[in-house]
Design a protein around this motif. Structure first.
Motif, PDB file in Angstrom:
ATOM      1  N   PHE A   9      33.299  44.551  42.935  1.00  9.18           N
ATOM      2  CA  PHE A   9      33.204  43.734  41.726  1.00  9.18           C
ATOM      3  C   PHE A   9      34.254  44.198  40.718  1.00  9.18           C
ATOM      4  N   VAL A  10      35.077  43.276  40.250  1.00 12.63           N
ATOM      5  CA  VAL A  10      36.088  43.598  39.239  1.00 12.63           C
ATOM      6  C   VAL A  10      36.009  42.562  38.127  1.00 12.63           C
ATOM      7  N   ALA A  11      35.766  43.033  36.909  1.00 12.13           N
ATOM      8  CA  ALA A  11      35.698  42.143  35.747  1.00 12.13           C
ATOM      9  C   ALA A  11      36.717  42.580  34.710  1.00 12.13           C
ATOM     10  N   GLY A  12      37.413  41.617  34.143  1.00 15.50           N
ATOM     11  CA  GLY A  12      38.341  41.895  33.063  1.00 15.50           C
ATOM     12  C   GLY A  12      37.669  41.650  31.722  1.00 15.50           C
ATOM     13  N   ASN A  13      37.846  42.573  30.784  1.00 14.30           N
ATOM     14  CA  ASN A  13      37.312  42.423  29.436  1.00 14.30           C
ATOM     15  C   ASN A  13      38.496  42.270  28.480  1.00 14.30           C
ATOM     16  N   TRP A  14      38.755  41.028  28.060  1.00 13.24           N
ATOM     17  CA  TRP A  14      39.896  40.774  27.177  1.00 13.24           C
ATOM     18  C   TRP A  14      39.661  41.284  25.755  1.00 13.24           C
ATOM     19  N   LYS A  15      38.412  41.588  25.425  1.00 13.07           N
ATOM     20  CA  LYS A  15      38.054  41.992  24.061  1.00 13.07           C
ATOM     21  C   LYS A  15      38.527  40.897  23.083  1.00 13.07           C
ATOM     22  N   MET A  16      38.966  41.253  21.879  1.00 14.39           N
ATOM     23  CA  MET A  16      39.381  40.228  20.925  1.00 14.39           C
ATOM     24  C   MET A  16      40.884  39.979  21.065  1.00 14.39           C
ATOM     25  N   ASN A  17      41.248  39.508  22.258  1.00 14.94           N
ATOM     26  CA  ASN A  17      42.639  39.239  22.603  1.00 14.94           C
ATOM     27  C   ASN A  17      42.727  37.933  23.389  1.00 14.94           C
ATOM     28  N   VAL A  40      35.868  38.424  37.948  1.00 17.54           N
ATOM     29  CA  VAL A  40      35.320  37.829  36.730  1.00 17.54           C
ATOM     30  C   VAL A  40      36.278  38.098  35.570  1.00 17.54           C
ATOM     31  N   VAL A  41      36.459  37.124  34.707  1.00 12.88           N
ATOM     32  CA  VAL A  41      37.215  37.327  33.472  1.00 12.88           C
ATOM     33  C   VAL A  41      36.270  37.092  32.300  1.00 12.88           C
ATOM     34  N   CYS A  42      36.110  38.124  31.475  1.00 11.83           N
ATOM     35  CA  CYS A  42      35.262  38.038  30.282  1.00 11.83           C
ATOM     36  C   CYS A  42      36.175  37.903  29.071  1.00 11.83           C
ATOM     37  N   ALA A  43      36.339  36.684  28.617  1.00 14.43           N
ATOM     38  CA  ALA A  43      37.261  36.371  27.532  1.00 14.43           C
ATOM     39  C   ALA A  43      36.483  36.008  26.271  1.00 14.43           C
ATOM     40  N   PRO A  44      37.158  35.920  25.111  1.00 10.92           N
ATOM     41  CA  PRO A  44      36.486  35.420  23.918  1.00 10.92           C
ATOM     42  C   PRO A  44      35.838  34.062  24.201  1.00 10.92           C
ATOM     43  N   ALA A 232      44.451  46.442  30.986  1.00  9.36           N
ATOM     44  CA  ALA A 232      45.180  45.932  32.154  1.00  9.36           C
ATOM     45  C   ALA A 232      44.742  44.529  32.550  1.00  9.36           C
ATOM     46  N   SER A 233      43.604  44.073  32.030  1.00 11.87           N
ATOM     47  CA  SER A 233      43.137  42.723  32.380  1.00 11.87           C
ATOM     48  C   SER A 233      43.862  41.646  31.578  1.00 11.87           C
ATOM     49  N   LEU A 234      44.710  42.050  30.636  1.00 15.36           N
ATOM     50  CA  LEU A 234      45.470  41.085  29.850  1.00 15.36           C
ATOM     51  C   LEU A 234      46.808  40.740  30.493  1.00 15.36           C
ATOM     52  N   LYS A 235      47.134  41.430  31.570  1.00 19.32           N
ATOM     53  CA  LYS A 235      48.354  41.145  32.327  1.00 19.32           C
ATOM     54  C   LYS A 235      47.941  40.668  33.712  1.00 19.32           C
ATOM     55  N   ALA A 236      48.231  39.422  34.012  1.00 14.68           N
ATOM     56  CA  ALA A 236      47.730  38.814  35.251  1.00 14.68           C
ATOM     57  C   ALA A 236      48.131  39.615  36.483  1.00 14.68           C
ATOM     58  N   GLU A 237      49.384  40.056  36.545  1.00 15.09           N
ATOM     59  CA  GLU A 237      49.846  40.780  37.732  1.00 15.09           C
ATOM     60  C   GLU A 237      49.103  42.100  37.892  1.00 15.09           C
ATOM     61  N   ASP A 238      48.902  42.817  36.787  1.00 14.82           N
ATOM     62  CA  ASP A 238      48.172  44.089  36.858  1.00 14.82           C
ATOM     63  C   ASP A 238      46.723  43.857  37.262  1.00 14.82           C
ATOM     64  N   ILE A 240      45.478  41.379  38.986  1.00 15.68           N
ATOM     65  CA  ILE A 240      45.436  40.993  40.397  1.00 15.68           C
ATOM     66  C   ILE A 240      45.579  42.220  41.295  1.00 15.68           C
ATOM     67  N   SER A 241      46.481  43.127  40.936  1.00 17.03           N
ATOM     68  CA  SER A 241      46.660  44.345  41.725  1.00 17.03           C
ATOM     69  C   SER A 241      45.385  45.175  41.756  1.00 17.03           C
ATOM     70  N   ILE A 242      44.715  45.250  40.629  1.00 21.51           N
ATOM     71  CA  ILE A 242      43.456  46.007  40.559  1.00 21.51           C
ATOM     72  C   ILE A 242      42.393  45.330  41.414  1.00 21.51           C
ATOM     73  N   CYS A 243      42.318  44.018  41.351  1.00 20.25           N
ATOM     74  CA  CYS A 243      41.345  43.285  42.178  1.00 20.25           C
ATOM     75  C   CYS A 243      41.600  43.551  43.666  1.00 20.25           C
ATOM     76  N   GLN A 244      42.869  43.556  44.055  1.00 15.06           N
ATOM     77  CA  GLN A 244      43.217  43.795  45.457  1.00 15.06           C
ATOM     78  C   GLN A 244      42.927  45.230  45.864  1.00 15.06           C
ATOM     79  N   ALA A 245      42.979  46.156  44.903  1.00 11.47           N
ATOM     80  CA  ALA A 245      42.671  47.559  45.201  1.00 11.47           C
ATOM     81  C   ALA A 245      41.217  47.752  45.567  1.00 11.47           C
ATOM     82  N   ALA A 246      40.374  46.793  45.185  1.00 10.55           N
ATOM     83  CA  ALA A 246      38.939  46.878  45.490  1.00 10.55           C
ATOM     84  C   ALA A 246      38.613  46.312  46.866  1.00 10.55           C
ATOM     85  N   ASN A 247      39.597  45.876  47.623  1.00  7.56           N
ATOM     86  CA  ASN A 247      39.350  45.302  48.961  1.00  7.56           C
ATOM     87  C   ASN A 247      38.744  46.347  49.886  1.00  7.56           C
TER      88      ASN A 247
END
Length: 247
Positions: A9-17, A40-44, A232-238, A240-247
């Motif tokens: 499970f990988v979730a991005g927390n954009w916080k107030m961004n 998962v992307v947790c955005a505002p 790192a969840s604010l940069k799509a490439e980073d 994605i790399s983290i998500c793939q690291a969880a494979n």
């Protein structure tokens, strides 16, 4: 359920961004992500309507423990669910500190989410002062106690626990894989005392300056089932790399 059956499970927390342009970029770049992890992307909340929810799930960064009513500025779980949320971060250290949220309130929010069919990502973790005083297990245990007191085993089984050492959030410092595993093992052991099946199936993810270059080593630990990613969840490439690291 064995650890091998816990879906990463990988979730991005954009916080107030973020903005609509970043949402559009994520919609495009995450459409064909080759990752076995649940993403998962947790955005505002303002931007939730604009995500392509066919490619990945979205979540909110906060939710009220109250139902719809005279609560100015709050968002109910029913509203967020209608906006397409499948997940909700509750109890993040920034809200515990900035808004004075207690562990008891966090438990009420988590319980409200589960009742509505939204999965809460429940954050726990210690400050540097607590760690240096060697009180990590006592402190995190008290945060977990509030969950046990408010929620049934069945309800707890429908949650994700995120261990976030406060001293590693946004500081560039990261808990070593061994430090992360030690606390994750403690958390799983804590729930094992409540119910062995709950503990075996519960996903416990790590948050605290996770980056593409350290994600794979962190996620390789026995009791680390993925991550809650901040900057790192604010940069799509980073991300994605983290998500793939969880494979």
């Amino acid at each position: 359920m064995s650890e091998n059956l816990r879906k990463p499970f990988v979730a991005g927390n954009w916080k107030m961004n973020g903005n609509l342009a970043l949402v559009a970029e994520f919609n495009q770049k995450l459409a064909d992500v080759n990752a076995s992890a649940e993403v998962v992307v947790c955005a505002p909340s303002l931007f939730l309507h604009a995500f392509d929810k066919d490619s990945f799930s979205v979540g909110t960064q906060n939710v009220s423990h109250l139902d719809n009513g005279a609560h100015t500025g709050e968002l109910s779980v029913d509203m967020l669910k209608e906006a397409g949320c499948k997940y909700a971060i509750v109890g993040h250290s920034e809200r515990r500190e900035d808004q004075g949220e207690s562990s008891e309130l966090v438990a009420l929010k988590a319980k409200k989410c589960v009742a509505a069919g939204v999965t809460p990502i429940i954050c726990v973790g210690e400050s540097l002062e607590i760690r240096e005083a060697d009180n990590v297990e006592s402190f995190v245990g008290e945060q977990l106690d509030a969950l046990i007191n408010a929620m049934s085993v069945e309800e707890l089984s429908k949650t994700v626990i995120a261990y976030e050492p406060i001293w590693a959030i946004g500081t560039g410092k990261t808990a070593s894989p061994e430090q992360a595993q030690e606390v994750h093992e403690f958390i799983r052991g804590y729930f094992f005392k409540v119910d062995s099946q709950l503990a075996q199936g519960l996903r416990i993810v790590y948050g605290g300056s996770v980056k593409p270059d350290n994600a794979k080593t962190l996620f390789a630990q026995n009791d680390v089932d993925g991550g809650l990613i901040g900057g790192a969840s604010l940069k799509a490439e980073d991300f994605i790399s983290i998500c793939q690291a969880a494979n």
